[in-house]
Design an enzyme around this catalytic site. Structure first.
Site, PDB file in Angstrom:
ATOM      1  N   CYS A  35      -0.226 -10.031 -10.053  1.00 18.28           N
ATOM      2  CA  CYS A  35      -0.097  -8.801  -9.266  1.00 18.28           C
ATOM      3  C   CYS A  35       0.507  -9.178  -7.916  1.00 18.28           C
ATOM      4  CB  CYS A  35      -1.472  -8.163  -9.080  1.00 18.28           C
ATOM      5  SG  CYS A  35      -1.534  -6.954  -7.756  1.00 18.28           S
TER       6      CYS A  35
ATOM      7  N   HIS B 262       0.791   5.160  -9.328  1.00 17.53           N
ATOM      8  CA  HIS B 262       0.317   3.807  -9.659  1.00 17.53           C
ATOM      9  C   HIS B 262       0.172   3.619 -11.168  1.00 17.53           C
ATOM     10  CE1 HIS B 262      -0.474   0.060  -7.813  1.00 17.53           C
ATOM     11  NE2 HIS B 262      -1.636  -0.108  -8.413  1.00 17.53           N
TER      12      HIS B 262
ATOM     13  N   TYR C  78       2.165   0.581 -13.545  1.00 23.21           N
ATOM     14  CA  TYR C  78       1.647  -0.356 -14.551  1.00 23.21           C
ATOM     15  C   TYR C  78       2.572  -0.483 -15.759  1.00 23.21           C
ATOM     16  CZ  TYR C  78      -2.855  -1.084 -12.237  1.00 23.21           C
ATOM     17  OH  TYR C  78      -3.834  -1.449 -11.370  1.00 23.21           O
TER      18      TYR C  78
ATOM     19  N   CYS D  24       2.948  -2.817  -4.262  1.00 23.29           N
ATOM     20  CA  CYS D  24       3.183  -1.473  -4.814  1.00 23.29           C
ATOM     21  C   CYS D  24       2.189  -0.436  -4.316  1.00 23.29           C
ATOM     22  CB  CYS D  24       3.121  -1.503  -6.332  1.00 23.29           C
ATOM     23  SG  CYS D  24       3.592  -3.051  -7.061  1.00 23.29           S
TER      24      CYS D  24
ATOM     25  N   THR E 131      -6.270  -4.326  -3.320  1.00 22.41           N
ATOM     26  CA  THR E 131      -5.203  -5.244  -3.719  1.00 22.41           C
ATOM     27  C   THR E 131      -4.328  -5.606  -2.515  1.00 22.41           C
ATOM     28  OG1 THR E 131      -5.154  -4.357  -5.943  1.00 22.41           O
ATOM     29  CG2 THR E 131      -3.146  -5.399  -5.178  1.00 22.41           C
TER      30      THR E 131
ATOM     31  N   GLU F  26      -7.776  -9.433  -4.214  1.00 25.68           N
ATOM     32  CA  GLU F  26      -8.506  -8.202  -3.902  1.00 25.68           C
ATOM     33  C   GLU F  26      -9.570  -8.523  -2.868  1.00 25.68           C
ATOM     34  OE1 GLU F  26      -7.506  -8.372  -7.241  1.00 25.68           O
ATOM     35  OE2 GLU F  26      -6.231  -6.589  -7.075  1.00 25.68           O
TER      36      GLU F  26
ATOM     37  N   GLU G 214      -7.759  -5.366 -14.401  1.00 28.87           N
ATOM     38  CA  GLU G 214      -6.991  -4.394 -13.623  1.00 28.87           C
ATOM     39  C   GLU G 214      -6.264  -3.411 -14.550  1.00 28.87           C
ATOM     40  OE1 GLU G 214      -3.784  -5.694 -11.061  1.00 28.87           O
ATOM     41  OE2 GLU G 214      -4.622  -4.435  -9.483  1.00 28.87           O
TER      42      GLU G 214
ATOM     43  N   CYS H 116       4.811  -3.511 -13.897  1.00 24.76           N
ATOM     44  CA  CYS H 116       4.254  -4.823 -13.535  1.00 24.76           C
ATOM     45  C   CYS H 116       3.550  -5.499 -14.703  1.00 24.76           C
ATOM     46  CB  CYS H 116       3.317  -4.704 -12.330  1.00 24.76           C
ATOM     47  SG  CYS H 116       1.701  -3.981 -12.674  1.00 24.76           S
TER      48      CYS H 116
END
Ligand code: SF4
Ligand code: FE
Length: 495
Positions: free
Chosen positions: A100, A297, A301, A104, A191, A262, A460, A304
């Site tokens: 990650c 978001h 996904y 973003c 994040t 995180e 995640e 990413c």
């Protein structure tokens, strides 16, 4: 100001007074901390690639606010094409980091708040939209990283924010002054928060009129007075403290350069000047911000996680090759299935972008139904992808001795063999592939399936951008069952 280089970004972090705690202690030189640095390397790559002409089209955009070239992570999407490029950029970065890369959340928050503030102003005559544009212009001009902070601790889930026995379970206003507000509370699993220059806070659920003090959105620098962070643990994270000969983390870490991050972000009575407040008591708009941020978001996904999935498929194929089984039809079929699942996720990310629509403010928003379907698939397919990767990798992925054993000169054999000799002999498969390469690829898979990178790829995928049930609620709302009933009736000749 021009786009920052990766080095300038890392240097900019050193100049900040960020307060961060790990293992019960304050970390002073956190930028060079071996457990934090891999996550900084990920964000730094978002700067490095933006300066690479090969990737400029995906990594940069022309600002709608200033006309300047900006990093796409600070861009307000102007078209469907922008939405598609966003997903492609995320796939690229997933491929290059296997992790990650954190930036973003800010981009998704910018786009959600941009359109929402326009609509709040439309209803209340407030001036949040202009304020937000000024803030974003500053972020774009200085090429900064912003943590889009949403998830509150939430306390007793059956109770609204105002009804919690501890009022700090949701970020809220504790004092109103003429020139701003004082806020208290926390945001969980943030994040990239430590690696961000600024934080942009948003509410985490829809709110009722009693939740006025909780319906608040605002921005502040990460090192502002009263803000601190407590670093989140990751599985096998202390392996990052084992530094290899090249100065990077060792082989046992699996990914020697990159990592995710995180943290718990605490707001201990932080003063926010008026110019950085974008929602303040307009409770009915809390839900709009949540849905829009989550929608963006959930689209993310489909980029990413797909990029990281590409690295898993590649590593599984290598593991098979190193074992000499790459021609086995069962292995080929598993790789096909992994690819099918991964590309399905990508298709969802691209589809919700292609079906994007302009908001009242003019920026583009993804198709909400398709973005939620995208994320719902992400809560499942990566688990099947890692199951197949573990299947191909074999048990050695979790039973192999350490890098130190492979490098040990301690004599154990009757004929003078060292521990290293024994490991290299018995953990070698194909004659033309070194035991070290096999070790590396299996550690890479272990890291993503079970180690520190599993935070970003597995859990995640389940809970990031909202847990599965959150998408099912949205799919239920957007699925238009009534419309479908009408179609069925017409064909069946009912009514
Ligand atoms: Fe970006 Fe993916 Fe990390 Fe979210 S989980 S910040 S979309 S890389
Ligand atoms: Fe995420």
């Amino acid at each position: 100001m021009a786009l920052m280089s990766a080095k300038e970004y890392i240097d900019s972090l050193r100049k900040m007074n960020t307060r961060i705690y790990m293992f019960g202690e304050k970390i002073e030189n956190w930028v060079d901390h071996p457990m934090i640095r891999p996550s900084i390397n990920c964000v730094a790559l978002t700067y490095a690639l933006a300066q690479n002409p090969e990737y400029a089209d995906l990594m940069t955009a022309t600002s709608s606010l200033t006309g300047h070239t900006v990093n796409r992570f600070a861009h307000i999407h102007q078209s469907k094409e922008d939405l598609i490029k966003k997903v492609k950029m995320q796939r690229l970065l997933g491929q290059k980091t296997g992790n990650c890369f954190q930036r973003c959340v800010g981009m998704d928050a910018f786009n959600a708040i941009y359109s929402s503030t326009f609509e709040i102003d439309e209803k209340y005559g407030t001036s949040y939209f202009e304020r937000f544009k000024s803030f974003l212009t500053f972020i774009q001009d200085n090429d900064l990283v912003v943590d889009g902070a949403m998830t509150d601790p939430k306390g007793d889930r059956s109770k609204a924010p105002h009804a919690q026995s501890d009022p700090d379970m949701y970020v809220h206003v504790v004092e109103r002054r003429e020139n701003g507000i004082v806020v208290r509370g926390a945001k969980c699993h943030q994040t990239g928060s430590v690696n961000s220059h600024w934080h942009l806070f948003m509410p985490t659920i829809s709110m009722g009129t009693d939740d006025k003090d909780y319906a608040v959105s605002f921005a502040c620098p990460t090192d502002t007075e009263g803000l601190y962070m407590i670093y989140g643990r990751q599985s096998c994270d202390t392996r990052k403290n084992e530094i290899g000969e090249d100065g990077c983390t060792g082989i046992d870490c699996g990914n020697t350069k990159f990592g995710g991050q995180e943290a718990l972000v605490v707001l201990d009575d932080v003063f926010i000047p008026n110019e950085y407040i974008f929602l303040n008591g307009e409770t009915e708009f809390a839900g709009m911000i949540v849905e829009r941020f989550a929608g963006y978001h959930r689209q993310s996904y489909g980029g990413c996680k797909v990029g990281v999935g590409d690295t898993i498929i590649g590593a599984a194929a290598l593991a098979a090759e190193y074992n000499g089984v790459e021609k086995a039809s069962a292995v080929k079929d598993k790789l096909i299935e992994m690819t099918h699942l991964n590309e399905t996720l990508y298709s969802c990310g691209i589809a919700c972008s292609c079906e994007g629509v302009p908001t009242k403010a003019g920026n583009y928003q993804i198709d909400m139904l398709l973005a939620n379907v995208c994320k719902q698939n992400v809560t499942r397919f990566p688990y099947e992808i890692v199951r197949l990767a573990e299947d191909i990798a074999g048990g050695l992925m979790v039973t192999m001795p350490s890098e130190k054993d492979f490098k040990s000169a301690t004599v154990v054999g009757k004929n003078g063999e060292t521990i290293g000799d024994v490991c290299s002999k018995y953990f070698k498969a194909r004659a033309d592939v070194s035991a070290e390469d096999r070790q590396k690829v299996l550690r890479y898979l272990e890291n993503i399936c079970l180690g520190a990178a599993a935070v970003g790829y597995r859990t995640e995928s389940m809970h990031g951008a909202g847990s599965p049930q959150a998408q099912r609620i949205m799919i239920g709302r957007q699925g238009d069952i009534e419309g479908k009933k009408k179609i069925a009736k017409a064909l069946a000749g009912i009514g």
